[in-house]
Design an enzyme around this catalytic site. Structure first.
Site, PDB file in Angstrom:
ATOM      1  N   ARG A   3       1.580  12.269  -8.107  1.00 15.65           N
ATOM      2  CA  ARG A   3       1.758  10.673  -7.947  1.00 15.65           C
ATOM      3  C   ARG A   3       3.468  10.721  -8.476  1.00 15.65           C
ATOM      4  O   ARG A   3       4.221   9.929  -7.890  1.00 15.65           O
ATOM      5  CB  ARG A   3       1.339   9.871  -8.742  1.00 15.65           C
ATOM      6  N   PHE A  28      -1.635  16.885   4.317  1.00 20.48           N
ATOM      7  CA  PHE A  28      -2.028  16.444   3.038  1.00 20.48           C
ATOM      8  C   PHE A  28      -0.709  16.243   2.269  1.00 20.48           C
ATOM      9  O   PHE A  28      -0.105  17.099   1.891  1.00 20.48           O
ATOM     10  CB  PHE A  28      -2.779  17.465   2.377  1.00 20.48           C
ATOM     11  N   ASP A  68      -4.213   4.963   6.047  1.00 19.74           N
ATOM     12  CA  ASP A  68      -4.826   6.378   6.411  1.00 19.74           C
ATOM     13  C   ASP A  68      -5.748   5.631   7.593  1.00 19.74           C
ATOM     14  O   ASP A  68      -5.632   5.191   8.792  1.00 19.74           O
ATOM     15  CB  ASP A  68      -5.458   6.909   5.374  1.00 19.74           C
ATOM     16  N   GLU A 107       0.737  -1.102   0.004  1.00 19.57           N
ATOM     17  CA  GLU A 107      -0.006   0.070  -0.046  1.00 19.57           C
ATOM     18  C   GLU A 107       1.065   1.357   0.102  1.00 19.57           C
ATOM     19  O   GLU A 107       1.991   1.199   0.380  1.00 19.57           O
ATOM     20  CB  GLU A 107      -0.935  -0.067   1.157  1.00 19.57           C
ATOM     21  N   ASP A 108       0.438   2.352  -0.552  1.00 20.05           N
ATOM     22  CA  ASP A 108       1.125   3.557  -0.523  1.00 20.05           C
ATOM     23  C   ASP A 108       0.839   4.325   0.914  1.00 20.05           C
ATOM     24  O   ASP A 108       1.888   4.938   1.417  1.00 20.05           O
ATOM     25  CB  ASP A 108       0.431   4.559  -1.686  1.00 20.05           C
TER      26      ASP A 108
END
Length: 182
Positions: free
Chosen positions: A167, A154, A105, A101-102
């Protein structure tokens, strides 16, 4: 105009990412030695990390990709439902699955996805994330392998996007508030 101008500050440099991914690859290689490792990337965000991580893993492994969405009303909230847009090609029976996963969260999507994958008879299902944002966690889930912990800001770059952009930044940075508050 350069997208770098939209970045308030760099949180994780390109060098830090490269070094940490190498360490993660070495640890995963050790932990999964002699096992049937399948790296599962959750698209689109994890594609950059996946490409680097798989090259840092020094044991034979397979790769596969999934596209999942948690959907709610707006793009920023989630109802906790997970919809599989693109499923895995691989049969998971007897494999050791490592979800790549990036960012971890809220954890809502993965908390629904992991049990779904466990129903497919793998030997194990674990999680590797390059970024972890524990301050936002809503589900009781944690990564088995973590690159970096990030604050509740963010973040974009290294696969992480805002509105499908940024990205391709080679580092992880904090987006200037005026960019996303328009």
């Amino acid at each position: 105009m350069s997208m770098h101008n939209d970045i308030q500050k760099v949180l994780v440099t390109e060098d830090q990412l490269r070094d940490r991914v190498k360490e993660l690859g070495a640890q995963i290689s050790k932990d999964y030695a002699g096992k049937d490792l399948l790296l599962v990337s959750i698209l689109k965000g994890a594609v950059v990390f996946m490409a680097d991580l798989m090259r840092a893993v020094e044991i034979p492994c397979e790769i596969d990709f999934m596209v999942v969405s948690s959907y709610g009303g707006a793009n920023t909230t989630t109802t906790g439902l997970v919809k599989i847009i693109k499923d895995l090609d691989a049969d998971l029976s007897g494999k050791d699955v490592l979800i790549v996963e990036d960012i971890l969260d809220t954890g809502v999507t993965l908390s629904k996805l992991v049990p779904m994958l466990k129903l497919r008879n793998p030997n194990s299902v674990k999680i590797c994330t390059v970024m972890d944002k524990p301050s936002r966690r809503k589900a009781d889930i944690r990564a088995d392998y973590t690159g970096f912990q990030v604050p509740d800001e963010f973040v974009v770059g290294y696969g992480l996007d805002y509105d499908e952009k940024y990205r391709n930044l080679p580092y992880v940075g904090v987006l200037k508030p005026e960019v996303y508050s328009k």
